[in-house]
Design an enzyme around this catalytic site. Structure first.
Site, PDB file in Angstrom:
ATOM      1  N   ASP A  55     -46.768 -96.640 -11.281  1.00  0.00           N
ATOM      2  CA  ASP A  55     -47.066 -95.209 -11.285  1.00  0.00           C
ATOM      3  C   ASP A  55     -46.509 -94.533 -10.032  1.00  0.00           C
ATOM      4  O   ASP A  55     -46.548 -93.307  -9.917  1.00  0.00           O
ATOM      5  CB  ASP A  55     -48.594 -94.999 -11.324  1.00  0.00           C
ATOM      6  CG  ASP A  55     -49.031 -94.194 -12.532  1.00  0.00           C
ATOM      7  OD1 ASP A  55     -48.154 -93.701 -13.254  1.00  0.00           O
ATOM      8  OD2 ASP A  55     -50.252 -94.062 -12.726  1.00  0.00           O
ATOM      9  N   GLN A  89     -55.567 -96.502 -14.807  1.00  0.00           N
ATOM     10  CA  GLN A  89     -55.665 -95.227 -15.520  1.00  0.00           C
ATOM     11  C   GLN A  89     -56.588 -94.274 -14.757  1.00  0.00           C
ATOM     12  O   GLN A  89     -57.732 -94.609 -14.475  1.00  0.00           O
ATOM     13  CB  GLN A  89     -56.205 -95.477 -16.941  1.00  0.00           C
ATOM     14  CG  GLN A  89     -56.273 -94.245 -17.805  1.00  0.00           C
ATOM     15  CD  GLN A  89     -54.895 -93.690 -18.182  1.00  0.00           C
ATOM     16  OE1 GLN A  89     -53.982 -94.432 -18.497  1.00  0.00           O
ATOM     17  NE2 GLN A  89     -54.757 -92.387 -18.117  1.00  0.00           N
ATOM     18  N   LYS A 139     -49.959 -96.727 -24.562  1.00  0.00           N
ATOM     19  CA  LYS A 139     -49.136 -97.442 -23.574  1.00  0.00           C
ATOM     20  C   LYS A 139     -48.966 -98.900 -23.989  1.00  0.00           C
ATOM     21  O   LYS A 139     -47.863 -99.459 -23.923  1.00  0.00           O
ATOM     22  CB  LYS A 139     -49.785 -97.363 -22.183  1.00  0.00           C
ATOM     23  CG  LYS A 139     -49.578 -96.018 -21.521  1.00  0.00           C
ATOM     24  CD  LYS A 139     -50.441 -95.839 -20.280  1.00  0.00           C
ATOM     25  CE  LYS A 139     -50.297 -94.410 -19.762  1.00  0.00           C
ATOM     26  NZ  LYS A 139     -51.264 -94.047 -18.738  1.00  0.00           N
TER      27      LYS A 139
END
Ligand code: NAP
Length: 297
Positions: free
Chosen positions: A117, A94, A50
């Site tokens: 997200d 994460q 990422k």
């Protein structure tokens, strides 16, 4: 194999190129912060990837790595600090987090305007209400892949297997937003094979290796395989493993019109959509117009 293979790597590269072009049109490069707690090797690989792709798209990457025994309060304080930081446009925590930390509490500390997200209650609520907001990356990737095969999803029969907060449920809502007729299947669904055979577009997000067999697929259907399952691969040597999807690729590819492989399908789209969301988050929070280069999801 008769089905076309939906090349998620190439399509994701296209989305990343759009993001990079869009970033050049912004007054300043957006910044994406990724918070990683613990030392799960797979998570470390994701986070490194990422960060690399964030920088390649012309954005700034902020990596926050915390030890596995980090207290919940300490992590929440870190997320709150990033939420307050005017230089940070997107924050991704994460998952999964270590067991002693309650994910919902951490997500509650995240500024919804930076929730790239799309997992906060505010953004999930906006998705249900059909209001603009940040949408979860993996499901957006599924819709983009499906639209490369069928640009107008209006009236399509879509079956999504799996109803997780992360993938299945938002995927169903996103396909609904595209005017598809959506069936959301799960572990209690009866006659799943027959339900799946009704799908013009079949999305598998279950986490069970090769569960969807060839005779579950309607001839000519579009199959999107979200599953990434690590299984033993004795053919590669003792103790070796490989990744497979939730769909039996070889069988389904004999029946489907198009199929996204796993790996190489949805996976690359998830990061590309994360970068896309970071641009959208920066524009919304800073009052910038969304550059035309970004394209439509
Ligand atoms: P999850 O939270 O474990 O949810 C699995 C869903 O599948 C649940 O809704 C469950 O139903 C349903 N299910 C389980 N067994 C079933 C069965 N036999 N028949 C029908 N439905 C069944 O998983 P997830 O987080 O959504 O992830 C799903 C898969 O996608 C995993 O392989 C994961 O690794 C992968 N994934 C990939 C990406 C990517 O970027 N490529 C991103 C996220 C996830 P119930 O609700 O009834 O229990």
């Amino acid at each position: 194999m008769t089905a076309r293979s939906i090349d998620g790597k190439a399509i994701a590269a296209g989305v990343r190129a759009e993001v990079a072009a869009a970033v050049k049109q912004l007054p300043a490069p957006p910044a994406l912060a990724v918070v990683l707690v613990g030392d799960d090797p797979a998570s470390h690989v994701y986070v490194a990837s990422k960060a690399k792709q964030t920088v390649e798209a012309g954005m700034r990457s902020v990596e926050v790595r915390l030890p596995a025994d980090t207290a919940e309060t300490e992590l929440i304080a870190k997320v709150e600090a990033l939420s307050r930081d005017p230089e940070v446009d997107g924050i991704l925590v994460q998952l999964p987090l270590p067991k002693h930390i309650v994910e919902a509490k951490v997500l509650a500390a995240l500024d919804p305007l930076k929730d790239v997200d799309g997992l906060t209650e505010a953004n999930a609520g906006k998705l249900v209400l059909g209001k603009p907001g940040l949408r979860p990356c993996t499901p957006v990737g599924c819709v983009i892949l499906a639209k490369t095969e069928r640009p107008d999803l209006s009236g399509a029969n879509v079956v999504v297997i799996g109803r997780s907060i992360l993938v299945g449920k938002p995927a169903a809502l996103l396909f609904l937003e595209q005017n598809a007729t959506v069936t959301l299947a799960h572990s209690k669904t009866r006659d799943l094979k027959i339900v799946c055979r009704g799908a013009d577009i079949l999305v598998a997000a279950v986490g069970r290796p090769e569960m969807v067999r060839g005779d579950w697929v309607r001839p000519g259907a579009i199959v999107i395989d979200v599953g990434t399952n690590r299984v033993p691969a004795p053919e590669k040597g003792e103790g070796k493993t490989k990744l497979v999807g939730d769909v039996h690729f070889a069988e389904a590819a004999e029946v489907a019109g198009a199929i996204s492989p796993s790996p190489g399908g949805v996976g690359p789209m998830t990061i590309a959509c994360l970068l896309r969301n970071t641009v959208l988050a920066a524009c919304a929070r800073r009052g910038w117009a969304v550059p035309a280069a970004l394209g439509q999801a």
